[in-house]
Design an enzyme around this catalytic site. Structure first.
Site, short mmCIF file in Angstrom:
data_model
loop_
_atom_site.label_atom_id
_atom_site.label_comp_id
_atom_site.label_asym_id
_atom_site.label_seq_id
_atom_site.Cartn_x
_atom_site.Cartn_y
_atom_site.Cartn_z
N PHE A 136 0.86 -1.19 0.00
CA PHE A 136 0.00 0.00 0.00
C PHE A 136 0.89 1.23 0.00
O PHE A 136 1.69 1.43 0.91
CB PHE A 136 -0.93 0.05 1.22
CG PHE A 136 -1.87 1.22 1.15
CD1 PHE A 136 -3.06 1.13 0.43
CD2 PHE A 136 -1.55 2.43 1.74
CE1 PHE A 136 -3.92 2.22 0.33
CE2 PHE A 136 -2.41 3.53 1.64
CZ PHE A 136 -3.60 3.42 0.93
N ASP A 193 9.33 2.74 1.48
CA ASP A 193 8.21 3.61 1.85
C ASP A 193 8.08 3.54 3.37
O ASP A 193 7.59 2.55 3.92
CB ASP A 193 6.93 3.10 1.15
CG ASP A 193 5.71 3.94 1.51
OD1 ASP A 193 5.79 4.71 2.49
OD2 ASP A 193 4.69 3.82 0.82
N LYS A 240 3.01 11.14 7.09
CA LYS A 240 2.24 10.95 8.33
C LYS A 240 2.85 11.72 9.51
O LYS A 240 2.72 12.92 9.59
CB LYS A 240 2.08 9.46 8.63
CG LYS A 240 1.24 8.74 7.55
CD LYS A 240 0.81 7.38 8.02
CE LYS A 240 0.19 6.56 6.92
NZ LYS A 240 -1.24 6.72 6.81
C1 LIG Z 1 3.05 2.86 3.56
C2 LIG Z 1 2.16 3.99 3.13
N1 LIG Z 1 2.52 4.75 2.08
C3 LIG Z 1 1.77 5.78 1.67
C4 LIG Z 1 0.59 6.10 2.30
C5 LIG Z 1 -0.24 7.23 1.80
O1 LIG Z 1 -0.22 8.31 2.66
P1 LIG Z 1 -1.31 9.49 2.46
O2 LIG Z 1 -2.64 8.89 2.79
O3 LIG Z 1 -0.87 10.55 3.43
O4 LIG Z 1 -1.22 9.93 1.06
C6 LIG Z 1 0.18 5.32 3.40
C7 LIG Z 1 -1.10 5.62 4.07
O5 LIG Z 1 -1.65 4.84 4.81
C8 LIG Z 1 0.98 4.26 3.82
O6 LIG Z 1 0.62 3.48 4.85
#
Ligand SMILES: Cc1ncc(COP(=O)(O)O)c(C=O)c1O
Length: 441
Positions: free
Chosen positions: A174, A262, A291
């Site tokens: 994700f 990520d 985040k």
């Molecule tokens: C691993 C990861 N990458 C990217 C994102 C996307 O972040 P945003 O919702 O702030 O765009 C998330 C959101 O849960 C995430 O868990």
């Protein structure tokens, strides 16, 4: 026309005062006027903060659907790890207020230098141990930029012919909701109807070293990067084998392929280290953070990476109006300061061990219900056996009735990821309430 007045409960839009709305009214407005891309927990509306781990929410009153009662809710999710520093962290809030009120913080874009950017770059490069940092806003944007940079590096530095570059992802990933992110996703719900997708992406099974090695051996010359979460969050807190990342890191170096992490969910102390890759003693070539990079106050994200990777950017090739604007820079700096000075990674390690002990006991006592417990630091989850009776949504609703906010990921897994400021007492409450709910299933 629209007329807007007041603050808080007195906030009134065209005569509708939000303090007068019941949970049912909120649901009705959202269903009529909002996009239906979420299914929020039923019959509850969050109102305000009590302390760093406790929210005050509104639930329908027993007497009338038109009225509500207020109750405390222990925050077991902390905005999907965006509030690691705790709700309304005083250091960050004070910094915001002081800069807006006393320092007369301007709002300017990146086409003119502002003095807070230097401070943000100094803090974020020192904190990540990376050569360079590029600020963005949402988490997905940081991933998207790592993806673009991997491609650019692949072409400009590695020498992959134009339009032939591959970026490899992992099953169950994700990375957010942009078109590139859903192009990498294998979740049918997030893809349906959104094609055609971005080409040049292939997936390997997560935590399967041999599959990755085989792919690198077959197509390594065209592969720019392996772009992946060090621990998969949304997939249900999937923790890879201890030796997976060291082996992958070595393999990537052998094939001149970037390791792009990520760390949007796993970063900023969540897993018991400042960044999850530190748990495994590996260093990515580039990583995306988001985040908690904004201390739960503002959306702040950034890409941190090696000189030769971020160095492929040229004026005009990338940009963001609000990425690293003065307020985001101040919040980003204080998010880092808080994390370090409040020893939040260390607290995640200690409180995470305490929470996992509750989960282990639960699994031992209810082996017919709990299939597996997983976690690092305060990124934790318990998975129930797959059966109709053991329904994650039902558990979330029952937890809610017991004053705990948590949400299932997938049918039978419940993730618990509270603020890293959580107290020993609050962890015990979490553990005891979860036990109560599971024992009654
Ligand atoms: C691993 C990861 N990458 C990217 C994102 C996307 O972040 P945003 O919702 O702030 O765009 C998330 C959101 O849960 C995430 O868990």
């Amino acid at each position: 026309m629209v007329k807007i007045d007041g603050y808080g409960d007195n906030l009134t839009v065209n005569g509708v005062r939000i303090g007068d709305l019941s949970p049912a009214d909120h649901e009705k407005i959202e269903k009529q006027k909002g996009g239906q891309n979420y299914s929020p927990l039923e019959n509850v509306v969050v109102s305000h903060v009590k302390d760093s781990s406790t929210l005050i929410c509104r639930k329908p009153s027993n007497n009338s659907i038109e009225a509500f009662v207020e109750e405390e809710l222990l925050d077991g999710l902390c905005c999907y790890s965006a509030v690691n520093q705790g709700q309304l962290n005083t250091t960050i809030v004070d910094a915001v207020i002081a800069h807006l009120q006393n320092e007369k913080l301007p709002t300017v874009p990146r086409s003119i230098r502002h003095k807070y950017m230097s401070a943000f770059l100094l803090a974020s490069t020192a904190f990540t141990g990376m050569d360079r940092v590029v600020p963005k806003v949402a988490g997905v944007e940081s991933w998207e930029l790592t993806f673009k940079l991997c491609r650019r590096w692949g072409q400009f530095v590695k020498g992959i012919p134009e339009n032939e570059c591959l970026v490899i992802g992992a099953t169950g990933n994700f990375h957010g909701r942009s078109l590139s992110a859903v192009s990498m996703s294998d979740d049918p719900d997030s893809r349906k109807g959104f094609g055609p997708f971005v080409p040049g992406i292939e997936l390997v099974p997560y935590n399967d070293f041999d599959a990755l090695k085989d792919l690198f051996e077959r197509k390594g010359e065209k592969i720019a990067a392996f772009s992946v979460e060090p621990i998969q969050g949304e997939a249900g807190v999937i923790v890879p084998d201890d030796d997976y990342w060291p082996k992958v890191s070595k393999l990537c170096k052998e094939h001149n392929i970037l390791l792009a992490f990520d760390e949007v969910q796993t970063g900023f102390g969540r897993t018991g280290e400042n960044f999850a890759h530190q748990l495994y003693n590996v260093k990515p070539d580039i990583m995306g953070c988001g985040k908690a990079a904004g201390g739960g106050i503002l959306p702040v994200s950034f890409v941190a990476g090696r000189d030769d990777v971020i160095g492929t950017l040229t004026p005009g090739s990338e940009g963001s109006t609000f990425g690293g604007y003065p307020l985001a820079s101040v919040v980003g700096i204080y998010a880092i300061k808080t994390l370090i000075e409040e020893n939040l990674a260390q607290n995640a390690k200690i409180r995470g061990a305490q929470l996992m002990a509750h989960f282990e006991n639960l699994k031992n006592d209810f082996p017919d219900k709990i299939k597996e417990v997983r976690g690092k630091g305060l990124l934790t989850a318990f998975e129930m056996h797959d059966s109709e009776k053991l329904d994650g949504h039902k558990v979330s609703m029952e937890l809610l009735n017991n004053g705990i906010y948590a949400k299932e990921t997938h049918h039978s897994t419940v993730r618990i990821a509270p603020a890293l400021t959580i107290t020993e007492e609050h962890v015990n409450i979490l553990g005891e309430k979860i036990r109560l709910v599971i024992s009654n299933l």
